[in-house]
Design an enzyme around this catalytic site. Structure first.
Site, PDB file in Angstrom:
ATOM      1  N   TRP A 117       0.824  -1.217   0.000  1.00 34.77           N
ATOM      2  CA  TRP A 117       0.000   0.000   0.000  1.00 34.77           C
ATOM      3  C   TRP A 117       0.855   1.262   0.000  1.00 34.77           C
ATOM      4  CZ3 TRP A 117      -4.210  -1.515  -1.940  1.00 34.77           C
ATOM      5  CH2 TRP A 117      -4.803  -2.712  -1.558  1.00 34.77           C
ATOM      6  N   LYS A 129     -12.222  -2.227   6.781  1.00 39.09           N
ATOM      7  CA  LYS A 129     -11.444  -3.136   7.605  1.00 39.09           C
ATOM      8  C   LYS A 129     -11.854  -3.044   9.068  1.00 39.09           C
ATOM      9  CE  LYS A 129      -8.402  -3.530   3.999  1.00 39.09           C
ATOM     10  NZ  LYS A 129      -7.708  -2.711   3.037  1.00 39.09           N
ATOM     11  N   ASP A 137      -1.901   6.437   6.314  1.00 39.72           N
ATOM     12  CA  ASP A 137      -2.923   5.496   5.868  1.00 39.72           C
ATOM     13  C   ASP A 137      -3.188   4.529   7.016  1.00 39.72           C
ATOM     14  OD1 ASP A 137      -4.427   3.474   4.737  1.00 39.72           O
ATOM     15  OD2 ASP A 137      -3.035   3.065   3.085  1.00 39.72           O
TER      16      ASP A 137
HETATM   17  C1  LIG Z   1      -7.089  -2.207   1.998  1.00 39.87           C
HETATM   18  C2  LIG Z   1      -6.081  -1.148   2.087  1.00 39.87           C
HETATM   19  C3  LIG Z   1      -5.998  -0.131   1.114  1.00 39.87           C
HETATM   20  C4  LIG Z   1      -6.886  -0.098  -0.109  1.00 39.87           C
HETATM   21  O1  LIG Z   1      -8.139   0.320   0.264  1.00 39.87           O
HETATM   22  P1  LIG Z   1      -9.316   0.572  -0.795  1.00 39.87           P
HETATM   23  O2  LIG Z   1     -10.362   1.168   0.076  1.00 39.87           O
HETATM   24  O3  LIG Z   1      -9.682  -0.757  -1.365  1.00 39.87           O
HETATM   25  O4  LIG Z   1      -8.818   1.501  -1.826  1.00 39.87           O
HETATM   26  C5  LIG Z   1      -5.067   0.861   1.299  1.00 39.87           C
HETATM   27  N1  LIG Z   1      -4.243   0.872   2.360  1.00 39.87           N
HETATM   28  C6  LIG Z   1      -4.291  -0.090   3.305  1.00 39.87           C
HETATM   29  C7  LIG Z   1      -3.362  -0.012   4.475  1.00 39.87           C
HETATM   30  C8  LIG Z   1      -5.208  -1.119   3.198  1.00 39.87           C
HETATM   31  O5  LIG Z   1      -5.259  -2.071   4.140  1.00 39.87           O
END
Ligand SMILES: *Cc1c(COP(=O)(O)O)cnc(C)c1O
Length: 362
Positions: A104, A197, A173
């Site tokens: 990511w 998540k 993030d």
């Molecule tokens: C799942 C995830 C993403 C991607 O998320 P989307 O909402 O599918 O774009 C980005 N960063 C992390 C840390 C993730 O776990």
């Protein structure tokens, strides 16, 4: 068997608290006596206004956010944030520092480079397949921000605490660990997280952004790609993802009123993580892939002796009511995601199953 639920270790979308699903189920046809589903109500109605205000208020209370922070709901997932962050905060020759801790982070870096923005990758753990969080980092004191991926969902690592960035704001993030434990907001300029998540179903991205960051956003961005649009319109410039925001509100209510807040959640999550890592560490049968000091409390990644044995483990686990244990397709192996909604009981049951599988296959 229709309502039989399994122990859910999915990485995302992932488990939601049962009381949240039950309340959603109950109000699905008639929300608060309106005679309509929450999905059939105007986002300009007082009903939805209450939902979004309560969701924001609860996030503020849970995270103890000062008035300098805005809590926004966007769409496009965390993946759109990879592009929006440099678009909003890197004008002209301004530069930013990025730490590459896995899939990511790498995608976030790529999206800045597509826009020909000026960024520097100050450290990467790619040399050992992202098994660790880099240490002793030196940041550019003139950087507009430092970008970090708080929890690396695929590689199973997590920043135990954020590094000292001096006066440079951190943009992070937190898709897979937001609201999982108390955090220090010092130096946090912005947090973003896809909801699916830890805090709800897919469809909304939570952005928590400090006021001084908003003031740096250049004019001339497309309306829907500027954080200002969302801050100036209570996240309702256009139709927001109403149902997801409603689910987030219920999840925040559960976190606040049932779990008892983020300190309690942090203790519960630490207990779950130590149970599974304890199982890994007791045996040579399961091998954790992350360095001990970089382990994630949310995603426990491990390997077995062969890919065939891993397949057998995942299949037998499913037969026994444990779902979602297959590692991300890009890395293989196994992964147990133990987000907020995964219970201690589910984790204990998984550990017992793992011990049993080891005895019969070791
Ligand atoms: C799942 C995830 C993403 C991607 O998320 P989307 O909402 O599918 O774009 C980005 N960063 C992390 C840390 C993730 O776990």
């Amino acid at each position: 068997m229709k309502h039989q639920r399994i122990h859910n270790f999915n990485a995302g979308p992932s488990a939601l608290p049962l009381p949240v699903l039950e309340e959603m189920n109950e109000s699905l046809l008639n929300f608060k006596g309106s005679g309509m589903s929450i999905m059939e109500i105007s986002h300009r109605s007082h009903w939805f206004d209450d939902v979004i205000h309560d969701a924001v208020a609860r996030i503020r209370r849970l995270m103890n956010l000062g008035s300098e922070y805005h809590v926004l709901f966007l769409q496009g997932g965390a993946s759109l944030q990879f592009a929006m962050v440099p678009m909003n905060f890197l004008e002209g020759s301004a530069s930013a520092d990025y730490v590459d801790t896995g899939t990511w982070s790498s995608k976030a870096i790529a999206e800045a480079l597509i826009q020909k923005k000026n960024i520097r990758v100050v450290a990467s753990s790619k040399d050992r397949n992202y098994a660790y969080i880099p240490k002793n980092l030196g940041f550019d004191s003139a950087a507009a921000y430092v970008h970090l991926t708080s929890n690396n969902t695929i590689k199973g690592t997590q920043w135990a605490s954020f590094p000292d960035t001096g006066a440079v704001p951190i943009v992070t993030d937190m898709s897979s660990d937001i609201l999982s434990r108390p955090m220090d907001m010092k130096n946090i300029g912005m947090i973003y997280a896809g909801a699916q998540k830890n805090i709800g179903p897919a469809g909304a991205t939570v952005v928590i952004v400090r006021d001084d960051m908003l003031k740096k956003i250049p004019e001339g961005l497309p309306t829907m790609l500027s954080y200002k649009t969302f801050a100036d319109n209570n996240s309702m410039y256009n139709t927001p993802p109403c149902f997801t925001i409603y689910a987030v509100q219920l999840t925040m209510k559960w976190l606040e009123d049932t779990v008892g807040g983020i300190e309690n959640m942090g203790r519960i999550n630490a207990e779950k993580a130590s149970l599974i890592y304890g199982t890994l560490d007791r045996s040579g049968f399961y091998k954790g892939t992350a360095d001990a000091d970089s382990r994630s409390q949310m995603n426990v990644t491990f390997r077995l002796a062969s890919e065939d044995l891993e397949k057998k483990f995942v299949a037998q686990a499913l037969e026994n009511g444990f779902g979602g244990l297959k590692g991300h397709k890009s890395v293989g192996g196994c992964r147990a995601s133990i987000y907020n909604a995964t219970t201690v009981d589910s984790v204990k049951a998984l550990c017992e199953f793992m011990d049993h599988f080891e005895k019969t296959n070791g």
